[in-house]
Design an enzyme around this catalytic site. Sequence first.
Site, PDB file in Angstrom:
ATOM      1  N   ASP A  25     -17.329 -10.382  39.075  1.00 40.81           N
ATOM      2  CA  ASP A  25     -16.029  -9.781  38.838  1.00 40.81           C
ATOM      3  C   ASP A  25     -15.297 -10.634  37.829  1.00 40.81           C
ATOM      4  OD1 ASP A  25     -15.793  -7.457  40.304  1.00 40.81           O
ATOM      5  OD2 ASP A  25     -15.733  -8.604  42.164  1.00 40.81           O
ATOM      6  N   ASP A  42       8.737  -5.342  40.789  1.00 41.93           N
ATOM      7  CA  ASP A  42       7.261  -5.379  40.805  1.00 41.93           C
ATOM      8  C   ASP A  42       6.803  -6.754  41.270  1.00 41.93           C
ATOM      9  OD1 ASP A  42       4.623  -5.265  40.318  1.00 41.93           O
ATOM     10  OD2 ASP A  42       4.765  -4.601  38.232  1.00 41.93           O
ATOM     11  N   PHE A  89       4.055   0.980  41.899  1.00 41.47           N
ATOM     12  CA  PHE A  89       2.786   1.377  41.257  1.00 41.47           C
ATOM     13  C   PHE A  89       1.964   2.217  42.217  1.00 41.47           C
ATOM     14  CE2 PHE A  89      -1.698   0.756  40.446  1.00 41.47           C
ATOM     15  CZ  PHE A  89      -1.774   0.974  39.081  1.00 41.47           C
ATOM     16  N   SER A  90       1.413   3.301  41.730  1.00 39.95           N
ATOM     17  CA  SER A  90       0.475   4.043  42.585  1.00 39.95           C
ATOM     18  C   SER A  90      -0.777   4.341  41.778  1.00 39.95           C
ATOM     19  CB  SER A  90       1.108   5.349  43.089  1.00 39.95           C
ATOM     20  OG  SER A  90       0.978   6.340  42.109  1.00 39.95           O
ATOM     21  N   ALA A  91      -1.855   4.457  42.485  1.00 34.62           N
ATOM     22  CA  ALA A  91      -3.133   4.645  41.804  1.00 34.62           C
ATOM     23  C   ALA A  91      -3.151   5.982  41.086  1.00 34.62           C
ATOM     24  CB  ALA A  91      -4.278   4.568  42.803  1.00 34.62           C
ATOM     25  N   ARG A  95      -0.421   5.509  38.081  1.00 37.27           N
ATOM     26  CA  ARG A  95      -0.745   4.292  37.338  1.00 37.27           C
ATOM     27  C   ARG A  95       0.443   3.817  36.491  1.00 37.27           C
ATOM     28  NH1 ARG A  95      -5.649   5.421  34.105  1.00 37.27           N
ATOM     29  NH2 ARG A  95      -5.888   3.191  33.851  1.00 37.27           N
ATOM     30  N   MET A  96       1.616   3.925  37.056  1.00 44.07           N
ATOM     31  CA  MET A  96       2.840   3.445  36.405  1.00 44.07           C
ATOM     32  C   MET A  96       3.721   2.835  37.477  1.00 44.07           C
ATOM     33  SD  MET A  96       4.139   6.450  33.869  1.00 44.07           S
ATOM     34  CE  MET A  96       4.527   7.515  35.223  1.00 44.07           C
ATOM     35  N   ASP A 111     -15.211  -8.938  47.845  1.00 46.56           N
ATOM     36  CA  ASP A 111     -14.401  -9.210  49.021  1.00 46.56           C
ATOM     37  C   ASP A 111     -13.808  -7.950  49.615  1.00 46.56           C
ATOM     38  OD1 ASP A 111     -12.741  -8.688  46.942  1.00 46.56           O
ATOM     39  OD2 ASP A 111     -11.538 -10.514  47.132  1.00 46.56           O
ATOM     40  N   ASP A 144     -16.213  -2.915  48.197  1.00 49.99           N
ATOM     41  CA  ASP A 144     -17.374  -3.639  47.667  1.00 49.99           C
ATOM     42  C   ASP A 144     -18.557  -3.580  48.628  1.00 49.99           C
ATOM     43  OD1 ASP A 144     -16.360  -4.526  45.273  1.00 49.99           O
ATOM     44  OD2 ASP A 144     -15.456  -6.315  46.154  1.00 49.99           O
TER      45      ASP A 144
END
Lengths: 674, 570
Positions: free
Chosen positions: A298, A335, A368-370, A373-374, A509, A513
Amino acid sequence: MAAKSPPPFDLPILTRAAAGAFRKLDPRLMGNNPVMFVTLAGAVLTTLSLGTAGSDRLFVLHLAVWLWFTVLFANFAEALAEGRGKAGAETLRKAREDTMARRRGSHGIEPVPASSLEPGDVVVCEAGDVVPADGEIIEGIASVDESAITGESAPVIRESGGDRSAATGGTRVLSDRLVIRVTSEKGGTFLDRMIAMVEGARRQKTPNEIALTILLSAMTALFLLVCATLKPLGTFSRLDFPLPTLVALMVCLIPTTIGGLLSAIGISGIDRLLRRNVIATSGRAIEAAGDIDVLLLDKTGTITIGNRMASDFRPARGVSELQLADTAQLASLADETPEGRSIVVLAKQRFNLRGRDLTQARATFIPFSARTRMSGVDLEGRCLRKGAADSIKAHIESRSGRFPAEVLRLVETACRNGRTPLVVAEDHRVLGVVELKDVVKGGIRERFAQLRKMGIKTVMITGDNPLTAAAIAAEAGVDDFMAGATPEDKLRRIRSEQAEGRLVAMTGDGTNDAPALAQADVGVAMNTGSQAAREAGNMVDLDSNPTKLIEIVGIGKQILMTRGALTTFSLANDAAKYFAILPAMLVSRFPCIEPLNLMRLSSPQSAILSAVIFNALILVALIPLALKGVPYRPMGAAAVLRRHLLTYGLGGLAAPFAGIKLLDLLVARLLPLS
Amino acid sequence: MEPSDWLTLILYLAALALLTKPLGILMVAVLEGGGGRPWDRILKPLEILTGRLTGTDPRAGQTWLGYTKSILAFSFCGFLLTFFLLGFQGLLPLNPSHFPGPGPDLAFNTTVSYLTNTDWQSYGGESSLSHLSQMVALTYHNFTSAAVGMAVAAALVRGITRGPGATVGNFWNDLVRVTCLILLPASLVLSVLLASQGVIQNFDPPTRAATLEGREQIMAQGPVASQAAIKILGTNGGGFMRANAAHPFENPTALGNFLQMLAIPALGSGLTHYLGRMSGNQAHGWAVWTAMICLLVSAVVICASSEAAGNPIHHQLGIARAEGNMEGKEVRFGIFHSALFASLTAAASCGAVNCLHDSFTPVGGLVPLFLIDLGEVVIGGAGAGLYGMLVFVILTVFIAGLMVGRTPEYLGKKIGAAEIRLAVIALLTPTGTILVFTALASVSRWGLEGPGNPGPHGLTEILYAYSSATGNNGSAFAGLATDTPPYNLTLALAMLTGRFLVILPVMAIAGSLAAKQPAPPGAGTFPVDGPTFTVLLLATVLLVGALNFFPVLTLGPIVEHFLMHQGHLF
């Protein structure tokens, strides 16, 4: 505990190992090791033949003693390797002492002993409680002292949901309260596995160890046959070989050096890993680490230092840098991500803009949200947003604004330079770009170069866009990168590499994954990670340091190298032993054979005894090498091979000539044989 | 060794090296060639016939088990054919001398001997077998046993080099193709060449001639050239004449002798090139070839030097010529050509002889014996040499491969417990067989009746016989009377073990490796080409051979050598 592993050779461990050497004489235990079992049988036979030895009694007695020593030395090596782990296990066991658990049942919370917990039970842990079993945190957040496992005294935060939701049995809750769903079977907790691994109690032979054992057993069987047929062949030549002499020849020929040290090499490999705070669930995984062809790393935390930092403001045309910085700071005030905080800090450094308290200003924070994306803030009718270029573009265009071409160019330039661009917009107007910079870790480039020399390909995994990824990949010196990678992409990449015959290692982690960790040949889970990740991987790094993978590969290789080197050494030794023993066996009937006595050993008995003593002593002399592993430097296979061949091949041929000659001088002076 | 000897050796090696590549290319074309070859039309009817007879499709691939079962079935039928042809030869045609059939133990020994590509001869060819027995019963095996060996080698190479889940080829197809496209044409060419040198080829009864001393000499006649060609090419070694290639009718000239020496290792040498082509690593093929040639050259030099030095006792007595030990050698070949032939025939598991190994100096005789005991991998028999050597390669890769810090892999295939188990069976079974039978014979009454000489030389004779049988070599040290039921049976058992208990594990290795996914090579991969690998392979072969046989060789030729220098002869 693991970090405080005992020093290699302290006195209590040595004494315990010496006692262990005798305990291991149990034939049922010796049966696991055919080479040493045959040696043991040889020692017993020689001891029994003492009764009929006649004038050679003293010689046979010396032989018997040294044959017993050979067996004991091999047992000692194994006991020593185990003992170093056992000392560590003591500390671990203290953490496992039987605790009481508060189980949430149908009648509310009831106290039960931790040992009676089953998977699926839900327990509550409050401040001061020891977590009774491994599990998943389903409620709450708490600081937890995990020093019993990791040796790290600073408490860590564990919370429900996300990637820090694993609770480990034996750790202590310091504050707050956790509700945990038990996931481990009794005796199968992380701590139990660790103890078993450390003690070597449930150690199974690795595939490679099995193959080597087969080879060594076959050599042993063959040399047994060679010596057995020597008896009738001798009769034909009117030679009567006494049994102790044949046993001596056989023990010298069979690969006792590697046979006696084989299990110590494996155990000490696990121990070495442990001292670097890595727990492997099986020896197999460590061995596979040596075979790794591809490392998936990563980017964040492994190749670059943690998080990206804001480095520059690039305003759009007609916008001042100050204006951009001010808006960017406002949009980032709420943020809490490191990136967001770095924007606030940069604006403060550049333009002395202070963070303002917006609580009174009727501000609405947009986290922020997936999906979008802002993130940003709605403040006094102003709609401030920052985010990835394409999402801001969509946002602007939905408000019938226009995304200026020159900002697009700014975005591209930033990407090409390995920066991550965040576009800042106010209402339907684009103000400019904030560049975030990745900081590549010092020295990482050199490590990748080493890996390349060893034939290992490094692949950087990142969620960044391809341009940014390419720039960082070039800076860090990785061989390949995967940009915009999702966990599914990782899994797919691992599968495709494996389909082409490569072995893949990765670290991870997060819960997402877990499939990739399980698919990889070596999956190193971070201890701070989720329970799912820790279950899926076959190693856990207690320090949660992704770069550790490189060391793990080194240890895996070292184990195999040590086995190969000692096998070569052991076999090469046989030449000199033949030249010591065979002339000694024949010289009474064929005095003309004397030229074959290359070492000019003083007498037949002294020659045979010296070879046997050498055989026993070389085992002891090589114990440190078996425990520490052969010195390992990353370089190409051809170079490693040449170096090891010279050291262990040629060295193995020459060393016994010198050693046996020296011992013969001593034996002839010091031991009255008749 | 004289300068001319060195020149001969260099010429010889150059010729062999030049032959290797075209033969390897031919083998790839024959064994791996799909359709579209000029010979396809000729083979078509044969393929259909094979398909009918075996009830299989010769074009379809077989698993290792199917391939092995086909080998065993084919060998068993061949055994029955020859056993009965020999047993009933008295009733069958082409028997101008009216020889009766041999006894059952001799017939068994002889059949097994030809079946296993050994050609150990407890019988005298020209004085006990009919032309039919020689040409059909025995020559049939000269072709097929060589073809079987090459087929097994091809199957192993395919297992190593083909991708996961691949088949190892089709035995019937390989058998037909190798026999018809390689062995038949090559032996046709060689027999014409030999006939041009004066090797006889006829169906006449023996010629009776009056010698100058006024006594009658009986000179056997027969189809010698045709049989000599395949005996050499197929590394069979069973001569038409008892004296084999020392007989002037079987090997009359120096040029003929050179051609025969060139033909002995030709196929084995070509197979290393086949290995290189198949593995996509020609340097690997040459590395294996170089290892073989290094061992061969050292052997030739030691053998020739020892023979040239001769016997010190003879020199003291003034009864030997100054140039060395000529006892048991043909004057038309001399010392070097005899030593070279002896080394070659031992190295390549051929067994044809142009001189008497029994009469060599102890060290001169030790050389062919040691070459056989290395496992017949110094070029070795047709196919058998390559698959034997590949077993050593697997062992080398395993031990040394560990030293580079990876699970050992050979051409990308991981070498695991299964392969090691099979490899040690293939390597150690022959060694065990030789040691046990030699030990048994050296202390039993029937065994002790065999040796014609006492002391260490007698032990060497016994050891040589079982080594030759187990190594499927077939050359005799001579001096050992083996036509007795116990020797015939134990030698036959040794031949069977040395052949089939090696083929079985080798085929299993082929199957096990064929199932594996090859890993692409990288900087961390153990290199199987270049000088380091060649030296490693050499060391492994030598170490395993030396460690196992050093004691018994010490009791035999080595002690004899030291005794000779003290004035004792046997």
